[in-house]
Each structure stands twice: as C-alpha cells, then as structure tokens.
Design an enzyme around this catalytic site. Sequence first.
Site, PDB file in Angstrom:
ATOM      1  N   HIS A 148      -3.949   0.839  37.826  1.00 20.87           N
ATOM      2  CA  HIS A 148      -4.501   1.713  38.738  1.00 20.87           C
ATOM      3  C   HIS A 148      -4.789   0.912  39.906  1.00 20.87           C
ATOM      4  O   HIS A 148      -5.874   1.025  40.458  1.00 20.87           O
ATOM      5  CB  HIS A 148      -5.255   2.647  38.156  1.00 20.87           C
ATOM      6  CG  HIS A 148      -5.634   3.737  38.993  1.00 20.87           C
ATOM      7  ND1 HIS A 148      -6.055   4.988  38.215  1.00 20.87           N
ATOM      8  CD2 HIS A 148      -5.444   4.157  40.358  1.00 20.87           C
ATOM      9  CE1 HIS A 148      -6.192   5.970  39.386  1.00 20.87           C
ATOM     10  NE2 HIS A 148      -5.630   5.566  40.414  1.00 20.87           N
ATOM     11  N   ARG A 162      -1.241  10.512  38.987  1.00 23.05           N
ATOM     12  CA  ARG A 162      -2.309  10.694  38.025  1.00 23.05           C
ATOM     13  C   ARG A 162      -1.626  10.720  36.570  1.00 23.05           C
ATOM     14  O   ARG A 162      -0.472  11.224  36.325  1.00 23.05           O
ATOM     15  CB  ARG A 162      -3.090  12.051  37.914  1.00 23.05           C
ATOM     16  CG  ARG A 162      -4.010  12.016  39.076  1.00 23.05           C
ATOM     17  CD  ARG A 162      -5.379  11.187  38.738  1.00 23.05           C
ATOM     18  NE  ARG A 162      -6.280  11.217  39.673  1.00 23.05           N
ATOM     19  CZ  ARG A 162      -6.454  10.467  40.884  1.00 23.05           C
ATOM     20  NH1 ARG A 162      -5.746   9.453  41.032  1.00 23.05           N
ATOM     21  NH2 ARG A 162      -7.711  10.544  41.751  1.00 23.05           N
ATOM     22  N   GLU A 198      -8.587   6.310  31.735  1.00 20.26           N
ATOM     23  CA  GLU A 198      -8.583   4.797  32.156  1.00 20.26           C
ATOM     24  C   GLU A 198     -10.090   4.277  32.254  1.00 20.26           C
ATOM     25  O   GLU A 198     -10.978   5.217  32.692  1.00 20.26           O
ATOM     26  CB  GLU A 198      -8.065   4.861  33.771  1.00 20.26           C
ATOM     27  CG  GLU A 198      -6.745   5.226  33.721  1.00 20.26           C
ATOM     28  CD  GLU A 198      -6.349   5.481  35.201  1.00 20.26           C
ATOM     29  OE1 GLU A 198      -4.968   5.311  35.363  1.00 20.26           O
ATOM     30  OE2 GLU A 198      -7.050   5.615  36.211  1.00 20.26           O
TER      31      GLU A 198
END
Length: 343
Positions: free
Chosen positions: A310, A260, A289
């Site tokens: 990601h 994270r 994000e």
Amino acid sequence: MDEGARLPRAARAHLPRAVCRTAPEGRAVITIVCLERDAVGARFRAPDLPHRWIEYPATEQADVAERLAGAQVAIINKLRLGEAELAALPDLRMVAVAATGADNIDLAACRARGIVVSNVRGYAVDSVPEHALLLMLALRRRLLDYVADVRAGRWARCENFSFFDHPIVDLAGSTLGIVGHGGLGQGVARLGTAFGMRVLLAERRGAAVPRSGHTAFDEVLAQADVLSLHCPLDDATRGLIGAAELARMRPSAILVNTSRGGLVDEAALADALRAGRLAGAATDVLSAEPPRDGNPLLAPDIPNLIVTPHVAWASAQAMQRLADQVIANIEAYAAGAPRNRLY
C-alpha cells in the site's frame, strides 16, 4: 521535543498522549487529536487557529473512543469510526480523513450527529498512476523474474549473451481497461496513452447503456490486455472482480489494483493465476491491512504476482500534499466553510 519521541515506536504508540502545540491563553481552543501520526510520512503544519494538538504515533481500534474523548476534531487514516465510537464522543464536530477513501467511517451516523467529514483529494494524481504503470511494466516485461534469475547466477552461466525464458510483452499497442475514471483513473489513462495503449473506460457494472466515452463493463473485461482498478470501495464495488469476472478476461491479460483490496475476490484471483487463466496480477492493496492473519495472495506458489505494501500513494510529494490538505480542511471547518465534505 516531547520526551516520548525518544522512545521506540512500539512504546510511543501507547503513550497516554503527546501534546505538541497549544493556543494562547484566554482564547477559545479547538482540540485536535491525530490518532495515526506515523501513517503519514510528512510534516503537518500548525493550523492557523487557536488549538490544542494531540497526536499518537499509532492507535489500537479499542482505544479510539478513549483517545478522542473531549476532542472537537479527529484526524484518522484507516481506523474505524462507527456508530459505537461516535456514540461515545459527544464533543466531536469534525473528522479530517487523512486519505481519500472513507469506507472506514459511518457517514450516516456522522450526518445524523451533525459531524462534518472531510477527505483529501487529488493529492496522489501523479504518485498512484506512476505506481500503476510501474506494476504494468514489471508484469509485462517480467522484471522480477529476470532480476531473480540474474541474482541466482543464471546470466553468468548462460551460453548465449542473453536468455528469454520469460516472455516479454510491450504495453504499446495493447488495450488498457480502466475501472473508475476519477483523477487517478484519468492519470493512468494519460500515461497509458503516452505509452501507445488503447484506452477503454469501463461503464459501471450492470448499467443498461454506457455513457458517452465509456464501454460496457463486461466488454472491457473481454477486451482488456491490462485491467486497472481505480474506484472506491462501497456496497456497489465490493467484490467487483470475482471468479466470474476473471473468467471473462483473456488468459493473456493482467490485473492491476491500486485502489482497495476489497474490490477483488482474492482467493479467486489466486486460483486464476495458479491455473493459468490469467497471465499476471499486481496489487498494492489487500482486503485487510496489515495482513496479520495471512491472505490468499501472499502464498509463495502464485506465479507472476506482485504485491506491494500500500505504497502507491506514498511519494514524498504526495504525502506532503495530503498533510497540507488535512490542515486546510480543518481550517476551513473552523472558519465555518467546510470543504471536501463527503455528504
């Protein structure tokens, strides 16, 4: 096919709703609403229970409560379900998280309302460790630098058969520090060991005495040639790696984060890389994000930094396991035996 499926994605995201599957007439029906369908690149099979399925390709945060009105089950990925949203959803009985992390959900508020929250687990035990190792190799072998030089014609102009402007360092024989030793951390440890790395498992920060098989947090920072993060984001881990922690690391070390973004002080990391106090870093995650308002790690002048969007979790196999597990969690809840509960 639903007519909205023929529209561009931006238009489809704002459709009132897309009803994909219905239950036989005369049977009790559970309404399931999937708010972020395009966040999972795999097929969701039809749950084996009477249901009404409504999905949206994407949802704005401001529309969460309106779109979940009347739903008994919500499928979410990164949208926030806090006290305000939950207070407006008296029919909600289950949240099926299409992810492992659930820092976007107010678990205490769900518990107080008797709402079951189930996440998915173990679906990316191959995908994330492989991506973490990819990032380690790319940094230590300066992959992107050499690719860029070749594309710029540097090799074609070279007087020798090769050139060695970017120092290459083997993973073999180096020390891999792992913070977080769940399934993903264990997977990275296995791959690191296979590459001949010495693996240190970090104890929780501030622990008085390390558990068996673990090394004190600060000692791992000091010894690691590669530090890889695999812990959840919560109050104890937010900002886990800041300026002080980066200063304890070797200037020759690299940092890899596939967990994270909020685990790392991103401005401090950018400063450390610019100043040469850290040899390199790679992150698959950012604190916000997508990073619509920018991010310190997206500046173009940061040396030996890799940022991927990601995608560590997103192999085809992992995404299908995730989708299958979401449906299995819903079926278990409907059968009165919830699984993968977060409280």
